[in-house]
Design an enzyme around this catalytic site. Structure first.
Site, PDB file in Angstrom:
ATOM      1  N   THR A 375       1.328  -0.997   0.030  1.00  0.00           N
ATOM      2  CA  THR A 375      -0.157  -0.105  -0.201  1.00  0.00           C
ATOM      3  C   THR A 375       1.028   1.164   0.120  1.00  0.00           C
ATOM      4  OG1 THR A 375      -1.646  -1.056   0.987  1.00  0.00           O
ATOM      5  CG2 THR A 375      -1.325   1.495   1.410  1.00  0.00           C
ATOM      6  N   ASN A 395      -3.715  -3.381  -3.260  1.00  0.00           N
ATOM      7  CA  ASN A 395      -3.478  -4.749  -2.060  1.00  0.00           C
ATOM      8  C   ASN A 395      -2.121  -5.656  -2.817  1.00  0.00           C
ATOM      9  OD1 ASN A 395      -3.829  -6.165   0.274  1.00  0.00           O
ATOM     10  ND2 ASN A 395      -5.384  -7.763  -1.439  1.00  0.00           N
ATOM     11  N   SER A 446     -10.494  -3.013   6.043  1.00  0.00           N
ATOM     12  CA  SER A 446      -8.485  -2.640   5.749  1.00  0.00           C
ATOM     13  C   SER A 446      -7.906  -2.803   7.040  1.00  0.00           C
ATOM     14  CB  SER A 446      -8.454  -1.449   4.955  1.00  0.00           C
ATOM     15  OG  SER A 446      -7.212  -1.151   4.665  1.00  0.00           O
ATOM     16  N   SER A 447      -6.913  -2.225   6.607  1.00  0.00           N
ATOM     17  CA  SER A 447      -5.579  -1.527   8.135  1.00  0.00           C
ATOM     18  C   SER A 447      -4.918  -0.357   7.844  1.00  0.00           C
ATOM     19  CB  SER A 447      -4.406  -2.525   7.956  1.00  0.00           C
ATOM     20  OG  SER A 447      -5.236  -3.663   9.228  1.00  0.00           O
ATOM     21  N   GLY A 467       1.494  -1.400   5.101  1.00  0.00           N
ATOM     22  CA  GLY A 467       2.102  -2.793   5.552  1.00  0.00           C
ATOM     23  C   GLY A 467       0.743  -3.328   5.960  1.00  0.00           C
ATOM     24  N   GLY A 468      -0.698  -3.773   5.358  1.00  0.00           N
ATOM     25  CA  GLY A 468      -0.815  -4.254   5.570  1.00  0.00           C
ATOM     26  C   GLY A 468      -1.717  -4.203   7.079  1.00  0.00           C
TER      27      GLY A 468
HETATM   28  N1  GLY Z   1      -4.997  -3.397   1.548  1.00  0.00           N
HETATM   29  C1  GLY Z   1      -4.681  -3.644   2.466  1.00  0.00           C
HETATM   30  C2  GLY Z   1      -5.519  -2.476   3.291  1.00  0.00           C
HETATM   31  O1  GLY Z   1      -6.231  -2.026   2.689  1.00  0.00           O
HETATM   32  O2  GLY Z   1      -5.059  -2.402   5.337  1.00  0.00           O
END
Ligand code: GLY
Length: 566
Positions: A375, A395, A446-447, A467-468
């Site tokens: 991201t 993503n 999402s994060s 960083g997910g």
């Molecule tokens: N795809 C990463 C997020 O939305 O957290």
């Protein structure tokens, strides 16, 4: 004598390391300092274009549009037209808000679309190719921002971006490595070579003429060019040739949403962050409230006690995340309860400094998901005092790897952020439940945690990270590094990070950055340490307003990130 010298060297290296990791560093090394305005992003070209818009008299929202689109040109790894994101803003008058331009599930999606006839998850379907693609929101996002807050004509904002795509940008060493890593995937998924499967080397200039033409049409024809016009038709035609289920109706019906932010008090700070469908604001807020009563400064930076307190709070907050959080337009989320003192005080009741709480014994609270590293985040403060924190994503790296050659951009694989099946981890090991199950038109959890922090009521920090699942803890540690450990913005962004997310039950550490005795003590207390597999945790781009009103940038050392200011 030689032996003695060697011992002395080893001793001084070890004691130096211990000092770096446990003492409160003095605020010495600063990032770029600017008088009035600043943009910090993953690439110099994007920061420069955002700043040029500000220099022309544009505001932070005009610069947001320019920076977002410039990242789509120079940073196809995560910058995008084919993805989505979130923006948190604070206007100079103190008014705050957020924009949700997250992707959503196509109308033909079904709850078990990634499961075989035996109910087993077919993992690659949500990660690569046509089925992985959610309905993109970025172009809707920039037009929504423009309509509400823009001060310059869209064509003028996009002009330097189009020129960048046409005249080209120079490949960095990081970019050469990343394109090389995915080259074969690009060809396999697209069933042909694509523009980005060429052998680009550091120093080469990439001119993306197809993307320049797409941006020109968008500048001329507006939002409809993408959602109800030739660009949209080309996206759908390409997707349908590659097994996708998205239709023109999906594009026509796409809407971004203005949403209220999450506000959380921590000491004398007011933390303003993203509400669902991002878990960022709630999880960040829960952790901050759970650790607020502990003397973190006294424990020392990255000390055993500090890591324990934060890990245990993270464990509990991520357990709640995986049960309670999803798209608020589809599920009821008890936001107030999850952030209430009463609930959160009780969550830390069974924490003890003597040993780790196993995640197997720690479920969601009694009133209980999933995501990628790839991201990107940018932070902006303009000369009028407006601030924007925006995080945008495809993503995975280059999203689904599907690249619409004629249009010059990649399509996301955001569908992997849904829970393909309750209890089965996604690409970040995050476990999802019913709240984040797939449904037509639903947004995946999402994060992403674009965040603005006020200190004593005034603008203080603007920050966020890729960083997910590690986004939230990267933002958390950056705030605490400045607030509790007196670091400059640059030091706070660069400091080594760790992360815990309930499951898997392990603390992820950036390698070779934490004192061995700290890690050993944690092991003895029952914590599972993962230092080997982690590469980097987050890549934070941030701005701090200094006491004299100047701005300090924090551009993460972990990438090509750059601050630009005047
Ligand atoms: N795809 C990463 C997020 O939305 O957290």
């Amino acid at each position: 004598m030689k032996k003695l010298l060697l011992l002395l060297i080893i001793f001084s290296i070890t004691s130096c390391k211990t000092k770096v990791n446990t003492a409160t560093p003095s605020a010495k090394k600063t990032g770029l300092i600017a008088e009035k305005a600043m943009v910090v992003s993953a690439r110099k070209e994007a920061s420069d274009i955002g700043l040029a818009v500000l220099k022309k008299g544009g505001n932070a929202f005009d610069a947001m549009i320019a920076t977002e689109m410039a990242l789509a040109v120079v940073y196809p790894y995560a910058g995008n037209l084919g993805g989505g994101g979130f923006m948190v803003y604070r206007k100079a008058d103190g008014q705050t808000g957020t924009l949700d331009y997250r992707e959503k599930a196509p109308l033909l999606s079904t709850k078990d679309m990634y499961q075989d006839e035996n109910g087993e998850v077919i993992s690659h379907l949500s990660k690569v190719g046509g089925m992985a693609v959610g309905v993109p929101g970025t172009v809707a996002g920039i037009f929504a921002v423009h309509e509400k807050f823009g001060s310059m004509p869209m064509a003028e904002i996009l002009e330097p971006v189009i020129a960048l795509a046409r005249n080209g940008y120079v490949v960095t060493a990081n970019q050469e490595a990343s394109l090389g890593r995915y080259r074969e995937n690009f060809v396999r998924v697209n069933r042909d070579s694509i523009f980005y499967s060429k052998n680009f080397a550091e120093g080469d200039t990439i001119r993306n003429l197809a993307l320049a033409r797409t941006l020109e049409r968008i500048a001329e024809n507006g939002r409809d060019e993408f959602y109800n016009g030739p660009t949209g038709e080309k996206i759908i035609a390409y997707l349908q040739r590659h097994g996708g289920i998205m239709s023109l109706q999906d594009l026509r019906e796409y809407q971004s949403f203005w949403r209220d932010p999450i506000h959380v008090k921590y000491n004398n700070l007011n933390v303003i962050s993203m509400a669902p469908p991002s878990s960022g604001g709630i999880v960040l807020g829960q952790i901050l409230k759970m650790i607020e009563g502990f003397p973190l400064e006294k424990y020392g930076h990255n000390s055993v006690e500090m890591i324990q307190v934060m890990t245990e709070a993270e464990r509990r907050a991520y357990a709640d995340r995986s049960f309670y959080l999803g798209d608020p337009d589809f599920v009821d989320i008890p936001v107030e309860v999850l952030l209430s003192d009463k609930y959160l005080n009780g969550r830390m009741d069974n924490f003890s400094f003597s040993k780790a709480t196993p995640s197997s014994e720690m479920e969601h609270g009694a009133i209980t998901a999933k995501e990628s590293m790839e991201t990107t985040h940018y932070s902006i403060v303009d000369q009028f005092g407006n601030a924007v924190a925006a995080t945008t994503t495809l993503n995975g790296a280059y999203g689904s790897k599907l690249y619409v050659e004629e249009l010059g951009f990649f399509l996301n694989n955001e569908m992997d952020d849904f829970s393909a099946k309750p209890g089965v981890p996604n690409m970040f090991g995050l476990i999802g439940a019913e709240a984040n199950s797939i449904a037509p038109g639903k947004k995946m959890l999402s994060s992403m945690t674009p965040t603005i922090v006020e200190k004593k009521g005034k603008l203080w920090l603007v920050l966020g990270s890729p960083g997910g699942s590690t986004i939230i803890t990267s933002v958390l540690q950056t705030i605490l590094n400045v607030e509790e450990y007196n670091m400059s913005m640059q030091e706070a962004v660069d400091a080594p990070r760790f992360h815990h997310q309930w499951l898997p039950d392990e603390i992820l550490f950036e390698p070779n950055a934490f004192a061995p005795d700290v890690l050993n003590t944690l092991r003895i207390k029952g914590y599972h340490i993962n230092e080997g597999e982690s590469t980097i945790i987050g890549k934070v781009d941030a701005i701090r307003v200094l006491p004299d009103g100047k701005l300090e940038g924090g551009a993460d050392r972990r990438g090509d990130d750059t601050a630009a200011g005047f």
